[in-house]
Design a protein around this motif. Structure first.
Motif, PDB file in Angstrom:
ATOM      1  N   SER A  91      12.821   5.128  -5.315  1.00  0.00           N
ATOM      2  CA  SER A  91      13.919   5.410  -6.244  1.00  0.00           C
ATOM      3  C   SER A  91      15.263   5.234  -5.552  1.00  0.00           C
ATOM      4  N   LEU A  94      15.929   1.466  -5.193  1.00  0.00           N
ATOM      5  CA  LEU A  94      16.347   0.877  -6.466  1.00  0.00           C
ATOM      6  C   LEU A  94      17.761   1.324  -6.837  1.00  0.00           C
ATOM      7  N   THR A 131      20.852   1.402 -18.162  1.00  0.00           N
ATOM      8  CA  THR A 131      19.577   0.729 -17.954  1.00  0.00           C
ATOM      9  C   THR A 131      19.155   0.814 -16.492  1.00  0.00           C
ATOM     10  N   ALA A 132      20.106   0.577 -15.577  1.00  0.00           N
ATOM     11  CA  ALA A 132      19.801   0.637 -14.147  1.00  0.00           C
ATOM     12  C   ALA A 132      19.363   2.039 -13.746  1.00  0.00           C
ATOM     13  N   VAL A 135      15.730   2.624 -14.930  1.00  0.00           N
ATOM     14  CA  VAL A 135      14.766   1.879 -14.117  1.00  0.00           C
ATOM     15  C   VAL A 135      14.591   2.537 -12.753  1.00  0.00           C
ATOM     16  N   SER A 136      15.694   2.905 -12.090  1.00  0.00           N
ATOM     17  CA  SER A 136      15.608   3.458 -10.739  1.00  0.00           C
ATOM     18  C   SER A 136      14.963   4.839 -10.723  1.00  0.00           C
ATOM     19  N   LEU A 139      10.862   4.173 -13.021  1.00  0.00           N
ATOM     20  CA  LEU A 139       9.814   3.259 -12.570  1.00  0.00           C
ATOM     21  C   LEU A 139       8.984   3.795 -11.404  1.00  0.00           C
ATOM     22  N   THR A 303       2.604   1.563 -17.317  1.00  0.00           N
ATOM     23  CA  THR A 303       3.927   1.680 -16.711  1.00  0.00           C
ATOM     24  C   THR A 303       4.942   0.717 -17.320  1.00  0.00           C
ATOM     25  N   LEU A 304       4.629  -0.578 -17.315  1.00  0.00           N
ATOM     26  CA  LEU A 304       5.602  -1.560 -17.777  1.00  0.00           C
ATOM     27  C   LEU A 304       5.857  -1.480 -19.273  1.00  0.00           C
ATOM     28  N   LEU A 307       8.041   1.614 -19.750  1.00  0.00           N
ATOM     29  CA  LEU A 307       9.358   1.362 -19.181  1.00  0.00           C
ATOM     30  C   LEU A 307      10.163   0.424 -20.075  1.00  0.00           C
ATOM     31  N   TRP A 308       9.534  -0.603 -20.607  1.00  0.00           N
ATOM     32  CA  TRP A 308      10.241  -1.544 -21.475  1.00  0.00           C
ATOM     33  C   TRP A 308      10.777  -0.842 -22.722  1.00  0.00           C
ATOM     34  N   ILE A 311      13.821   1.156 -21.738  1.00  0.00           N
ATOM     35  CA  ILE A 311      14.995   0.305 -21.510  1.00  0.00           C
ATOM     36  C   ILE A 311      15.634  -0.092 -22.839  1.00  0.00           C
TER      37      ILE A 311
END
Length: 474
Positions: A91, A94, A131-132, A135-136, A139, A303-304, A307-308, A311
């Protein structure tokens, strides 16, 4: 008649010959072999020394009335600790890449092409930064928690968790398999809602969906840990601060489990009345986890995907946050107007207007609650030289510096405690709300699942504040 019988008999013999003369004998031999193997594992004959069986030995511990629950709590606590601790480094990487390095580069690029300040703010300080941040923060914990959870599932331990909790869930009018969806919710509530598909009964599945929000998802762990550290951990000697902070966070997580049982019980006796369904819970044999398949399943399918979705909802939230902090009405920003309007209600709950506005803005993603609170607090108190401007989310590395800013904003120990409670008991994030609608196909149940927790949060924080003030008055 006899000739027809002889023809049928001859055809049967020919068929048996085509298949193989010893087909019948081999089939029977296989059946008897399997029966003997099962009997040898399950039956101990008189005066015979019991044979060692690894599966049975492990089950005597993990499904024991004495050791089952402590081992389950230790196992899950270890996974949570590993997730939180293990996620700190990635984390941080990122965060350093996306926020400390890429964000200034984007700002410099926007300035070099003469981009208008408001467009720079909306796109870079608003949409990109939110968004950043998601994600950080989101994720790394999911990339650790979901594989660990899937490994336990493949190993065969999770069915034992359902076995241990089945009796309690049945008493609460819910399904034993809700234990699995509740545990999955500690990683992500949206994933927990999806995992309720393992429950066949529509009524009991709805109960599991509505109560999954009480599992403390990874988006809320940072809030819990920070507030516990700076408000509760600082009340004791430094060498005990970490331990007391950790106990406080675990207590909040256990309160969520208790609320899951209580609300499940209430729903099963009111709007979701019905008989508790019976089911056969098979305890599969323990087996080595399939590492590659586990990584694929947990990373791609869980996960993805989650996460999507986060976002997609976080990006417009950043835009709204920046606009609200920079849109002026009578010389005061829209965000400050909202804070002032909600502040009396927030103080009544032992919170404040900043917290309520932060949770409204952070509906798309709980990960941005703390940076939003910091930005709004500086905006309202007029702190100079802190942060990077109106509408730009930030966090401080020093817990003491964070505590000083919040204290200047009027925060007390009651504010910190009630924020921890409200962080547990409030509306689901927009990703989870969307998932609930997709899974139920019902606007009615999506509304109930969204509003019930936040109403409970208001009630519980209100009574906590009144009791706190009553005791303080004595």
């Amino acid at each position: 008649m006899n000739s027809n019988y002889e023809k049928i008999l001859k055809s049967a013999r020919d068929l048996r010959w085509d298949i193989g003369v010893d087909f019948h004998e081999k089939t029977m031999e296989a059946l008897y072999t399997d029966a003997t193997r099962i009997a040898d594992r399950a039956v101990t004959y008189p005066k015979e020394k019991p044979r060692f069986d690894l599966d049975r030995t492990i089950d005597k511990l993990v499904t024991s009335r004495v050791w089952g629950f402590p081992l389950m709590i230790l196992m899950l606590t270890f996974i949570f600790w590993l997730t939180i601790t293990g996620a700190n480094y990635p984390s941080g990487l990122l965060f350093s890449l996306l926020i400390d390095k890429v964000h200034p580069l984007l700002k410099a690029g926007a300035a070099s092409i003469g981009m208008p300040w408001w467009l720079d703010g909306v796109l870079i300080d608003g949409a990109y930064l939110a968004t950043a941040w998601v994600v950080s923060v989101m994720l790394p914990p999911m990339a650790i928690f979901f594989p660990l959870f899937t490994l336990l599932e493949d190993f065969g331990y999770l069915p034992r968790v359902a076995f241990n909790l089945d009796h309690i869930f049945r008493k609460a009018g819910a399904h034993g398999k809700q234990a699995l969806s509740m545990t999955m919710g500690f990683g992500c509530n949206a994933a927990g809602v999806i995992s309720t598909r393992i429950i066949d009964s529509p009524r009991e599945r709805l109960i599991a969906i509505i109560t999954n929000n009480f599992s403390l998802c990874n988006g809320r762990w940072p809030t819990q840990i920070l507030i516990a550290t700076i408000f509760i951990g600082t009340m004791v000697p430094a060498y005990l601060g970490g331990l007391i902070s950790a106990i406080s966070v675990v207590a909040i997580a256990l309160l969520g489990v208790l609320l899951t049982f209580v609300v499940s019980w209430a729903l099963s006796r009111t709007i979701l009345k019905g008989e508790v369904s019976t089911f056969t819970l098979e305890l599969p044999p323990y087996r080595p986890p399939r590492i590659l398949q586990t990584l694929y399943t947990s990373m791609i399918d869980r996960t993805l995907v989650v996460l999507w979705r986060a976002i997609i909802f976080a990006l417009p939230a950043g835009v709204v946050l920046w606009i609200s902090a920079n849109l002026m009405i009578s010389g005061v920003s829209l965000a400050e107007h909202l804070v002032n309007i909600l502040n009396p209600f927030g103080l009544l709950l032992g919170l404040n207007g900043v917290i309520l506005v932060a949770y409204i803005v952070a509906i798309p993603a709980n990960e941005i609650v703390i940076p939003t609170i910091m930005m709004l607090t500086v905006l309202v108190t007029g702190g100079n030289g802190i942060g990077e401007g109106s509408g730009v989310m930030f966090e401080l590395e020093s817990g003491l510096a964070t505590l000083n800013i919040l204290t200047q904003g009027g925060w007390t120990l009651l504010t910190g405690v009630n924020l921890m409670l409200f962080s547990l008991i409030h509306n689901p994030c927009s990703t989870t709300i969307y998932t609930i609608y997709k899974e139920t196909g019902s606007a009615k149940w999506t509304t109930i699942a969204s509003l019930l927790p936040v109403v409970m949060g208001f009630v519980i924080t209100f009574f906590t504040a009144q009791i706190w003030r009553l005791i303080a008055g004595w």
